[in-house]
Scaffold this motif. Structure first.
Motif, PDB file in Angstrom:
ATOM      1  N   UNK A  89       0.798  -1.292  -0.125  1.00 53.06           N
ATOM      2  CA  UNK A  89       0.043   0.144  -0.053  1.00 53.06           C
ATOM      3  C   UNK A  89       0.792   1.294  -0.093  1.00 53.06           C
ATOM      4  N   UNK A  90       1.933   1.360   0.854  1.00 46.99           N
ATOM      5  CA  UNK A  90       2.808   2.401   0.703  1.00 46.99           C
ATOM      6  C   UNK A  90       3.430   2.754  -0.858  1.00 46.99           C
ATOM      7  N   UNK A  91       3.863   1.551  -1.351  1.00 50.86           N
ATOM      8  CA  UNK A  91       4.426   1.740  -2.633  1.00 50.86           C
ATOM      9  C   UNK A  91       3.609   2.120  -3.572  1.00 50.86           C
ATOM     10  N   UNK A  92       2.295   1.524  -3.550  1.00 53.08           N
ATOM     11  CA  UNK A  92       1.202   1.829  -4.435  1.00 53.08           C
ATOM     12  C   UNK A  92       0.696   3.157  -4.005  1.00 53.08           C
ATOM     13  N   UNK A  93       0.708   3.865  -3.135  1.00 56.94           N
ATOM     14  CA  UNK A  93       0.355   5.121  -2.785  1.00 56.94           C
ATOM     15  C   UNK A  93      -1.242   5.074  -1.990  1.00 56.94           C
ATOM     16  N   UNK A  94      -1.354   3.843  -1.628  1.00 56.66           N
ATOM     17  CA  UNK A  94      -2.740   3.587  -1.329  1.00 56.66           C
ATOM     18  C   UNK A  94      -2.789   3.763   0.230  1.00 56.66           C
ATOM     19  N   UNK A  95      -3.990   3.990   0.649  1.00 56.08           N
ATOM     20  CA  UNK A  95      -4.090   4.164   2.296  1.00 56.08           C
ATOM     21  C   UNK A  95      -3.679   2.745   3.039  1.00 56.08           C
ATOM     22  N   UNK A  96      -3.157   3.155   4.158  1.00 51.45           N
ATOM     23  CA  UNK A  96      -2.675   1.880   5.117  1.00 51.45           C
ATOM     24  C   UNK A  96      -4.110   1.817   5.907  1.00 51.45           C
ATOM     25  N   UNK A  97      -4.821   1.128   5.548  1.00 52.35           N
ATOM     26  CA  UNK A  97      -5.993   0.576   6.278  1.00 52.35           C
ATOM     27  C   UNK A  97      -5.929   0.227   7.677  1.00 52.35           C
ATOM     28  N   UNK A  98      -4.834  -0.303   8.017  1.00 55.65           N
ATOM     29  CA  UNK A  98      -4.695  -0.891   9.333  1.00 55.65           C
ATOM     30  C   UNK A  98      -4.087  -0.037  10.186  1.00 55.65           C
ATOM     31  N   UNK A  99      -3.790   1.258   9.772  1.00 56.20           N
ATOM     32  CA  UNK A  99      -3.384   2.317  10.359  1.00 56.20           C
ATOM     33  C   UNK A  99      -4.237   3.503  10.746  1.00 56.20           C
ATOM     34  N   UNK A 100      -5.390   3.544  10.047  1.00 61.54           N
ATOM     35  CA  UNK A 100      -6.442   4.684   9.833  1.00 61.54           C
ATOM     36  C   UNK A 100      -6.820   4.902  11.223  1.00 61.54           C
ATOM     37  N   UNK A 101      -7.147   4.021  12.040  1.00 68.48           N
ATOM     38  CA  UNK A 101      -7.945   3.961  13.157  1.00 68.48           C
ATOM     39  C   UNK A 101      -7.061   4.708  14.143  1.00 68.48           C
ATOM     40  N   UNK A 102      -5.817   4.430  14.344  1.00 66.58           N
ATOM     41  CA  UNK A 102      -4.781   5.070  15.517  1.00 66.58           C
ATOM     42  C   UNK A 102      -4.613   6.441  14.691  1.00 66.58           C
ATOM     43  N   UNK A 103      -4.312   6.571  13.682  1.00 66.31           N
ATOM     44  CA  UNK A 103      -3.968   7.828  13.280  1.00 66.31           C
ATOM     45  C   UNK A 103      -4.934   9.094  13.208  1.00 66.31           C
ATOM     46  N   UNK A 104      -6.449   8.449  13.209  1.00 66.96           N
ATOM     47  CA  UNK A 104      -7.338   9.691  13.354  1.00 66.96           C
ATOM     48  C   UNK A 104      -8.334   9.379  14.689  1.00 66.96           C
ATOM     49  N   UNK A 105      -7.779   8.534  15.437  1.00 72.78           N
ATOM     50  CA  UNK A 105      -8.809   8.206  16.559  1.00 72.78           C
ATOM     51  C   UNK A 105     -10.061   7.531  16.520  1.00 72.78           C
ATOM     52  N   UNK A 106     -10.027   6.756  15.728  1.00 70.63           N
ATOM     53  CA  UNK A 106     -11.206   6.047  15.075  1.00 70.63           C
ATOM     54  C   UNK A 106     -11.184   4.645  15.847  1.00 70.63           C
ATOM     55  N   UNK A 107     -12.602   4.162  16.081  1.00 71.22           N
ATOM     56  CA  UNK A 107     -12.695   2.908  16.446  1.00 71.22           C
ATOM     57  C   UNK A 107     -12.781   1.789  15.506  1.00 71.22           C
ATOM     58  N   UNK A 108     -12.692   0.546  15.701  1.00 72.88           N
ATOM     59  CA  UNK A 108     -13.116  -0.437  14.431  1.00 72.88           C
ATOM     60  C   UNK A 108     -14.528  -1.205  14.974  1.00 72.88           C
ATOM     61  N   UNK A 109     -15.359  -1.291  13.990  1.00 71.64           N
ATOM     62  CA  UNK A 109     -16.429  -1.965  14.481  1.00 71.64           C
ATOM     63  C   UNK A 109     -16.980  -3.200  13.835  1.00 71.64           C
ATOM     64  N   UNK A 110     -15.817  -3.623  12.979  1.00 70.34           N
ATOM     65  CA  UNK A 110     -16.049  -4.544  11.835  1.00 70.34           C
ATOM     66  C   UNK A 110     -15.944  -5.988  12.313  1.00 70.34           C
ATOM     67  N   UNK A 111     -16.715  -7.145  11.791  1.00 73.10           N
ATOM     68  CA  UNK A 111     -16.490  -8.265  12.236  1.00 73.10           C
ATOM     69  C   UNK A 111     -15.527  -8.999  11.060  1.00 73.10           C
ATOM     70  N   UNK A 112     -15.496  -8.492   9.992  1.00 70.39           N
ATOM     71  CA  UNK A 112     -14.624  -8.936   8.809  1.00 70.39           C
ATOM     72  C   UNK A 112     -13.219  -8.759   9.211  1.00 70.39           C
ATOM     73  N   UNK A 113     -12.464  -9.875   8.482  1.00 68.57           N
ATOM     74  CA  UNK A 113     -10.991  -9.651   8.978  1.00 68.57           C
ATOM     75  C   UNK A 113     -10.173  -8.568   8.140  1.00 68.57           C
ATOM     76  N   UNK A 114      -9.366  -7.927   8.936  1.00 69.41           N
ATOM     77  CA  UNK A 114      -8.572  -6.957   8.317  1.00 69.41           C
ATOM     78  C   UNK A 114      -7.869  -7.042   7.303  1.00 69.41           C
ATOM     79  N   UNK A 115      -7.155  -8.291   7.363  1.00 66.17           N
ATOM     80  CA  UNK A 115      -6.261  -8.565   6.319  1.00 66.17           C
ATOM     81  C   UNK A 115      -6.846  -8.725   5.074  1.00 66.17           C
ATOM     82  N   UNK A 116      -8.107  -9.509   5.307  1.00 71.91           N
ATOM     83  CA  UNK A 116      -8.869  -9.835   3.915  1.00 71.91           C
ATOM     84  C   UNK A 116      -9.342  -8.502   3.254  1.00 71.91           C
ATOM     85  N   UNK A 117      -9.672  -7.724   4.479  1.00 78.73           N
ATOM     86  CA  UNK A 117     -10.164  -6.075   3.828  1.00 78.73           C
ATOM     87  C   UNK A 117      -8.771  -5.624   2.901  1.00 78.73           C
TER      88      UNK A 117
END
Length: 591
Positions: free
Chosen positions: A112-140
């Motif tokens: 994701x870094x090399x492709x210039x895409x969002x690092x989905x697994x860092x957004x919660x900590x970066x923006x003070x968000x919680x995660x409410x999903x049941x789906x696997x983060x790695x699959x997303x």
């Protein structure tokens, strides 16, 4: 602050280790101590061969959500490599920081870094968000980085959603509701919302919950079940359809000694704000209570506290009752995407489009309407506007017309930027506009700008405050059509012989010079600065006795800043002064 450990493999890495110790406060340990410290440091930096690094950490690796960051720097300092926990553990960011400090090449292999895409697994900590999903983060993440069609639903607006909108990848489509998320069209939906939502069957869901709400609560006197109240409130909110999204808890100050309040702060680390009965009583609420009024002196606790805690925001959930508690939820209007307008009064800076603040630029990029101050603000400043935005000069509009235009857009829920020259709070003529906004209960905020007096100092290459010579800067104007207060007449201000920056006074320069000469020596340095930082900028230096002649001979207009004072171009005696009194600034580590 990150706790970083350094493992120096050979003597060749000594200089690099010393830099990291100095710049990051890192501690040096040996390879044999890795197991002992694996869970005690946030990051480990190996200085040496990658193979040694990998073999050393291999026995201790568990999971990317638990493992510390690991970075490897070759002993010559040519490459800095992110080895383990690139996103979640922060190894990628640490790699960039170290590379910048030692002048090395950063090596990051995260897709994701090399492709210039969002690092989905860092957004919660970066923006003070919680995660409410049941789906696997790695699959997303796998779906996202492989650019499978993704929907993005944002039901609030904050720093994080602004970032997502600004950096939207081509395979992501913004949707307005989940009904638009067709499983035949999308593989993943990313949701940013405080509401309990469920993606259509067959679509992966990554649901971020922004911490944006104020929870107001009331309590029975010393309830025995105080430890259960926290979960009970969450459950009650969830049944209504709102997930735990509380930025702060708020209540009346007479509850300050309650065990529940102590638990919130001491055990759970929540932000807790108390309000007095008088403060709460001044808030209009939908469900006032005579009983509450009788016991605590205000008709509302939970609803009023929620509204105050949200900066007089929208009451999303009115009072709900539990066994020994009441609660209400409100959200600051600035976070809402519904039809609620906002006006941002932005300082444009002195003229150069590059001198608008970063925040001001973001506001301009976001605006639905940009109303800029005509000939005083370069149109180039507005060219960053988004497609479809209305950009209008106010040069040919009176105050009533300007306010009417802003009100029209405000009532449509638009984001409005009122762009003023310099800093809007210094001769910015915003007082009348703010009075209109207040009278019409319109939400607004001010983004400061760089004033032309600061541009004058920079362009004159002068320090306007010189130790033991001049420690005061006066910002004022001459008396023209607008009268000056008697105590602020120029000749009175001139008594201090401070550095004086005179706005809006080129047309009355003869009167200005006359008053200044009543106190300043006639050979006092002056500068007439026309169109500071604009392409046609001109600066004329001279002495006070010639100030009027300088202005007249060069046909200078109202967009001229007059600067008076011995600080202009003053370099005399500074070496001796600084050697006596400011040597501490030049000691090792200070400059």
């Amino acid at each position: 602050m990150q706790q970083i450990a350094i493992i120096q493999i050979s003597e060749a890495g000594k200089d690099i280790a010393q830099i990291l110790q100095r710049e990051f406060g890192a501690k040096t340990i040996t390879r044999t101590e890795i197991g002992k410290y694996w869970d005690k440091f946030d990051a480990f930096v190996f200085i040496g061969a990658m193979g040694i690094c990998v073999r050393t950490i291999a026995p201790y690796i568990k999971d990317k959500h638990e493992d510390p960051a690991v970075v490897c720097v070759d002993s010559l300092g040519l490459n800095v490599i992110s080895v383990l926990s690139g996103h979640v553990g922060g190894a990628n960011n640490l790699t960039r920081d170290i590379a910048a400090k030692i002048g090395a090449r950063e090596v990051i292999t995260t897709q994701s870094d090399n492709a210039g895409l969002w690092a989905l697994d860092t957004l919660a900590e970066r923006f003070n968000w919680a995660i409410a999903s049941d789906d696997d983060m790695n699959e997303c993440i796998f779906s996202f980085v492989n650019r499978q069609p993704t929907a993005l639903l944002m039901e609030i607006r904050d720093e994080g959603t602004d970032y997502l909108e600004k950096t939207l990848p081509p395979h992501v489509t913004v949707v307005n509701n989940l009904e638009e998320v067709d499983p035949k069209k999308y593989r993943l939906v990313i949701i940013v919302s405080p509401y309990n939502l469920c993606a259509p069957y067959g679509v992966l869901e990554l649901h971020f919950v922004p911490m944006i709400a104020a929870l107001g609560f009331g309590l029975a006197h010393h309830p025995d079940d105080y430890e259960d109240i926290y979960d009970e409130i969450d459950e009650a909110m969830s049944q209504i359809g709102v997930l735990p999204c509380y930025k702060r808890y708020c209540t009346i100050d007479v509850k300050e000694e309650e065990e529940f309040c102590a638990m919130l702060v001491d055990d759970l680390g929540e932000e807790l704000v108390f309000y007095s009965a008088d403060e709460l009583a001044n808030v209009e609420v939908p469900n006032p209570s005579a009983t509450v009024q009788k016991h605590v002196g205000t008709p509302s606790v939970c609803e009023a506290a929620a509204i105050l805690g949200s900066n007089h925001g929208k009451l999303i959930i009115p009072k709900i009752k539990g066994k020994n508690w009441t609660a209400a939820l409100a959200i600051d209007y600035k976070y809402l995407r519904e039809q609620q307008g906002h006006i941002e009064i932005v300082g444009a800076g002195p003229g150069d489009p590059d001198l608008v603040s970063v925040r001001g630029r973001k506001m301009l990029e976001r605006a639905d309407l940009i109303l800029y101050a005509g000939s005083l603000v370069p149109k180039a400043l507005t060219e960053c506007h988004k497609p479809g935005a209305v950009v209008r000069s106010s040069a040919d509009m009176n105050l009533e017309e300007q306010c009417a235009l802003m009100k029209e857009h405000y009532d449509k829920g638009h984001f409005i930027v009122r762009l003023h020259t310099g800093d809007p709070c210094i001769f910015g003529a915003i007082q009348e506009q703010m009075a209109f906004f207040d009278a019409n209960h319109m939400d607004y905020h001010i983004t400061p700008g760089i004033s032309s007096f600061l541009a004058a100092a920079a362009e004159l290459q002068s320090q306007f405050t010189i130790p033991e010579r001049c420690q005061t800067i006066i910002l004022t104007r001459g008396e023209g059509r607008t009268p000056m207060p008697e105590k602020e007449q120029l000749h009175l201000l001139a008594k201090s012989q401070s550095t004086m920056c005179i706005f809006l006074s080129a047309s009355i320069v003869d009167d200005v010079q006359k008053e200044l000469l009543m106190e300043y020596p006639e050979d006092t340095p002056v500068a007439a600065c026309y169109h500071l930082t604009w392409p046609d900028q001109k600066i004329y230096r001279g002495q006070l006795k010639d100030l009027a002649k300088i202005v007249h001979d060069n046909h200078l207009t109202l967009t001229t800043m007059l600067v008076v004072g011995e600080a202009i171009d003053n370099r005399e005696g500074l070496s001796e002064l600084y050697s006596k009194h400011f040597t501490h600034l030049f000691r090792k580590g200070k400059a």
